[in-house]
Design a protein around this motif. Structure first.
Motif, PDB file in Angstrom:
ATOM      1  N   PHE A 139       9.557  -2.802 -17.855  1.00  0.00           N
ATOM      2  CA  PHE A 139      11.016  -2.970 -17.889  1.00  0.00           C
ATOM      3  C   PHE A 139      11.601  -2.843 -16.486  1.00  0.00           C
ATOM      4  CE2 PHE A 139      15.320  -1.307 -18.000  1.00  0.00           C
ATOM      5  CZ  PHE A 139      15.954  -2.191 -18.865  1.00  0.00           C
ATOM      6  N   THR A 140      11.116  -1.856 -15.718  1.00  0.00           N
ATOM      7  CA  THR A 140      11.581  -1.671 -14.339  1.00  0.00           C
ATOM      8  C   THR A 140      11.302  -2.915 -13.513  1.00  0.00           C
ATOM      9  OG1 THR A 140      11.114   0.696 -14.511  1.00  0.00           O
ATOM     10  CG2 THR A 140      11.421  -0.203 -12.296  1.00  0.00           C
ATOM     11  N   ARG A 141      10.095  -3.458 -13.663  1.00  0.00           N
ATOM     12  CA  ARG A 141       9.726  -4.647 -12.910  1.00  0.00           C
ATOM     13  C   ARG A 141      10.584  -5.844 -13.309  1.00  0.00           C
ATOM     14  NH1 ARG A 141       3.076  -4.015 -12.978  1.00  0.00           N
ATOM     15  NH2 ARG A 141       3.008  -2.265 -11.485  1.00  0.00           N
ATOM     16  N   MET A 142      10.851  -5.978 -14.604  1.00  0.00           N
ATOM     17  CA  MET A 142      11.677  -7.084 -15.085  1.00  0.00           C
ATOM     18  C   MET A 142      13.103  -6.964 -14.539  1.00  0.00           C
ATOM     19  SD  MET A 142      12.383  -8.253 -19.035  1.00  0.00           S
ATOM     20  CE  MET A 142      13.196  -6.696 -19.434  1.00  0.00           C
ATOM     21  N   TRP A 143      13.632  -5.732 -14.539  1.00  0.00           N
ATOM     22  CA  TRP A 143      14.980  -5.487 -14.010  1.00  0.00           C
ATOM     23  C   TRP A 143      15.061  -5.858 -12.529  1.00  0.00           C
ATOM     24  CZ3 TRP A 143      15.904  -0.593 -11.092  1.00  0.00           C
ATOM     25  CH2 TRP A 143      17.200  -0.519 -10.589  1.00  0.00           C
ATOM     26  N   LEU A 144      14.090  -5.404 -11.742  1.00  0.00           N
ATOM     27  CA  LEU A 144      14.082  -5.698 -10.312  1.00  0.00           C
ATOM     28  C   LEU A 144      13.896  -7.195 -10.057  1.00  0.00           C
ATOM     29  CD1 LEU A 144      11.928  -2.708  -9.020  1.00  0.00           C
ATOM     30  CD2 LEU A 144      14.396  -3.013  -8.738  1.00  0.00           C
ATOM     31  N   HIS A 145      13.002  -7.811 -10.811  1.00  0.00           N
ATOM     32  CA  HIS A 145      12.776  -9.254 -10.660  1.00  0.00           C
ATOM     33  C   HIS A 145      14.062 -10.022 -10.920  1.00  0.00           C
ATOM     34  CE1 HIS A 145      11.713 -13.328 -11.974  1.00  0.00           C
ATOM     35  NE2 HIS A 145      10.628 -13.209 -11.217  1.00  0.00           N
ATOM     36  N   ASN A 146      14.737  -9.702 -12.018  1.00  0.00           N
ATOM     37  CA  ASN A 146      15.961 -10.419 -12.379  1.00  0.00           C
ATOM     38  C   ASN A 146      17.078 -10.167 -11.373  1.00  0.00           C
ATOM     39  OD1 ASN A 146      14.708 -11.423 -14.640  1.00  0.00           O
ATOM     40  ND2 ASN A 146      15.530  -9.873 -16.026  1.00  0.00           N
ATOM     41  N   PHE A 147      17.180  -8.928 -10.887  1.00  0.00           N
ATOM     42  CA  PHE A 147      18.246  -8.605  -9.931  1.00  0.00           C
ATOM     43  C   PHE A 147      18.036  -9.311  -8.599  1.00  0.00           C
ATOM     44  CE2 PHE A 147      19.771  -6.039  -6.363  1.00  0.00           C
ATOM     45  CZ  PHE A 147      21.140  -5.994  -6.661  1.00  0.00           C
ATOM     46  N   PHE A 148      16.882  -9.126  -7.988  1.00  0.00           N
ATOM     47  CA  PHE A 148      16.653  -9.677  -6.645  1.00  0.00           C
ATOM     48  C   PHE A 148      16.484 -11.198  -6.643  1.00  0.00           C
ATOM     49  CE2 PHE A 148      15.342  -5.215  -5.720  1.00  0.00           C
ATOM     50  CZ  PHE A 148      16.255  -4.986  -4.697  1.00  0.00           C
ATOM     51  N   ASN A 149      16.232 -11.769  -7.790  1.00  0.00           N
ATOM     52  CA  ASN A 149      16.093 -13.220  -7.867  1.00  0.00           C
ATOM     53  C   ASN A 149      17.416 -13.938  -7.610  1.00  0.00           C
ATOM     54  OD1 ASN A 149      14.300 -15.405  -8.225  1.00  0.00           O
ATOM     55  ND2 ASN A 149      15.057 -15.740 -10.299  1.00  0.00           N
ATOM     56  N   HIS A 150      18.544 -13.203  -7.695  1.00  0.00           N
ATOM     57  CA  HIS A 150      19.860 -13.802  -7.443  1.00  0.00           C
ATOM     58  C   HIS A 150      20.132 -13.999  -5.951  1.00  0.00           C
ATOM     59  CE1 HIS A 150      21.534 -13.738 -11.516  1.00  0.00           C
ATOM     60  NE2 HIS A 150      20.951 -12.559 -11.690  1.00  0.00           N
ATOM     61  N   PHE A 151      19.324 -13.396  -5.084  1.00  0.00           N
ATOM     62  CA  PHE A 151      19.599 -13.431  -3.647  1.00  0.00           C
ATOM     63  C   PHE A 151      18.843 -14.569  -2.965  1.00  0.00           C
ATOM     64  CE2 PHE A 151      20.731  -9.244  -5.037  1.00  0.00           C
ATOM     65  CZ  PHE A 151      21.854  -8.935  -4.294  1.00  0.00           C
ATOM     66  N   ASN A 152      19.411 -15.054  -1.869  1.00  0.00           N
ATOM     67  CA  ASN A 152      18.750 -16.118  -1.103  1.00  0.00           C
ATOM     68  C   ASN A 152      17.472 -15.634  -0.443  1.00  0.00           C
ATOM     69  OD1 ASN A 152      21.884 -16.601  -0.962  1.00  0.00           O
ATOM     70  ND2 ASN A 152      20.941 -18.617  -0.740  1.00  0.00           N
ATOM     71  N   ALA A 153      17.461 -14.368  -0.052  1.00  0.00           N
ATOM     72  CA  ALA A 153      16.302 -13.825   0.665  1.00  0.00           C
ATOM     73  C   ALA A 153      16.313 -12.310   0.562  1.00  0.00           C
ATOM     74  CB  ALA A 153      16.332 -14.263   2.127  1.00  0.00           C
TER      75      ALA A 153
END
Length: 390
Positions: A139-153
């Motif tokens: 769940f932690t990994r999914m949360w981080l993946h989804n959050f940081f995926n919104h950024f350009n870099a």
């Protein structure tokens, strides 16, 4: 360049992340760049929060982030922030948090039509393991993946952070660069304390003329492995009459460890100072013989940067967060076990010449982490992102 930072706390509250943000802001402004900061107001508003130019504080709710005194959960108005970004001709947004202000960063950047970047400051898998163990790792990994995926870099502060976010289940294709934390060396290198000031501090800590000091600075919390570190240093001070240890900082483990200290009759050998203001911390480094940390949850430790800037030899547990600050056998030791860590500390304390050579090397290494270099690397990366080169 015009940049906006988003962070879950700011002065007068002090944490490692807040220090990083404040120092970067200062250095960038010194070089003619414009920096806005979007952060939170505390529930009990501090007078020092009022009328700060370039600081925009959003209302908070009653939830305070665990273990971080004075760092609250914000309730940002994304449309209002986007309007401020446009009015100030902001060219890029930079998040230093994964919470509501982090979401406001990428959402307001999208509304303003500008790119956004995020720094990965915290190893949340370790943090949640200690405080919210019921949350599954996936769940932690999914949360981080989804959050940081919104950024350009992304900006990773260490090789450890870079490797983590490039795991197959994270964001291996997301553009990222390692830009380590930096230290305002003027606040440490210029901390030239007199012999009398050092004697007074040593006296206040109960240190005798020939006593040697093991120092830890930072939050007294579980994820820093303070219980394990206490066991290491308590074993040393029991065996060596002329050695004492000092823990500078506060946190939820402090009272527990002080009670243990009293039960074990070590109050004259191990000192817990409680909270020490950041400008005064350099004085403690100035009297230390060796700096220690048993933490395995760091991304890029600010206290280690402070310690090497003050020429302290370091003994820590081996971890990729330290690969650019601690070089085994040169300015300290990287231990594979707690027992080995104890042996290295004793080895350093017993060898005056080794400590002297490691002090010189520690300061030499610290010069690689200047604010000037850090700010320059940020601006270069921002430029590449804005120009669409990555």
């Amino acid at each position: 360049m015009n940049v906006a930072f988003f962070v879950d706390g700011y002065y007068p509250t002090v944490t490692g992340v807040i220090t990083v943000v404040a120092q970067l802001k200062m250095e960038m402004e010194k070089n003619g760049h414009k920096v806005l900061i979007f952060t939170v107001e505390s529930r009990k508003k501090d007078r020092r929060e009022e009328k700060e130019p370039g600081i925009y504080r959003v209302p908070t709710n009653s939830f305070i982030l665990p273990t971080l005194k004075g760092v609250y959960n914000g309730r940002p108005n994304v449309r209002k922030i986007a309007k401020i970004l446009k009015e100030n001709d902001i060219q890029i947004c930079h998040s230093h948090t994964e919470f509501p202000l982090g979401r406001a960063c990428y959402k307001s950047a999208k509304l303003a039509g500008i790119p956004c970047v995020a720094t990965t400051h915290t190893m949340w898998e370790d943090y949640f393991r200690y405080y919210l163990g019921f949350i599954p790792k996936h769940f932690t990994r999914m949360w981080l993946h989804n959050f940081f995926n919104h950024f350009n870099a992304l900006i990773n502060v260490s090789q450890k952070a870079y490797d983590y976010f490039h795991l197959p289940h994270m964001l291996p294709k997301k553009p990222a660069r390692i830009i380590p934390n930096a230290i305002d060396e003027t606040k440490f290198c210029n901390a030239d304390y007199s012999d009398e000031e050092k004697r007074e501090l040593r006296k206040s800590l109960g240190l005798g003329e020939g006593d040697k000091l093991i120092l830890y600075t930072g939050r007294i919390v579980e994820e820093k492995r303070l219980e394990e570190l206490y066991e290491i240093v308590s074993d040393i001070v029991r065996k060596k009459q002329n050695v004492k240890a000092c823990f500078v900082g506060t946190g939820i483990k402090k009272d527990h460890l002080k009670r243990r200290l009293a039960r074990e009759n070590l109050e004259d050998k191990i000192i817990f100072t409680g909270f020490v203001t950041w400008p005064d911390i350099a004085k403690y480094y100035s009297i230390a013989d060796v700096f220690v940390t048993a933490s395995l949850s760091e991304m890029h430790s600010m206290t280690v940067l402070e310690a090497i800037t003050m020429s302290n030899p370091i003994v820590c547990r081996r971890d990729t967060s330290f690969t650019d600050t601690i070089f085994h056998g040169e300015n300290g030791f990287l231990a594979d076990t707690d027992q080995e860590m104890e042996e290295y500390i004793v080895k350093l304390l017993d060898d005056d010449e080794m400590r002297l050579q490691m002090r010189k090397k520690a300061f030499e290494i610290s010069q690689r982490f200047s604010l000037e270099n850090q700010a320059k690397r940020h601006i270069e990366y921002y430029t590449e992102i804005i120009e669409g080169k990555i």
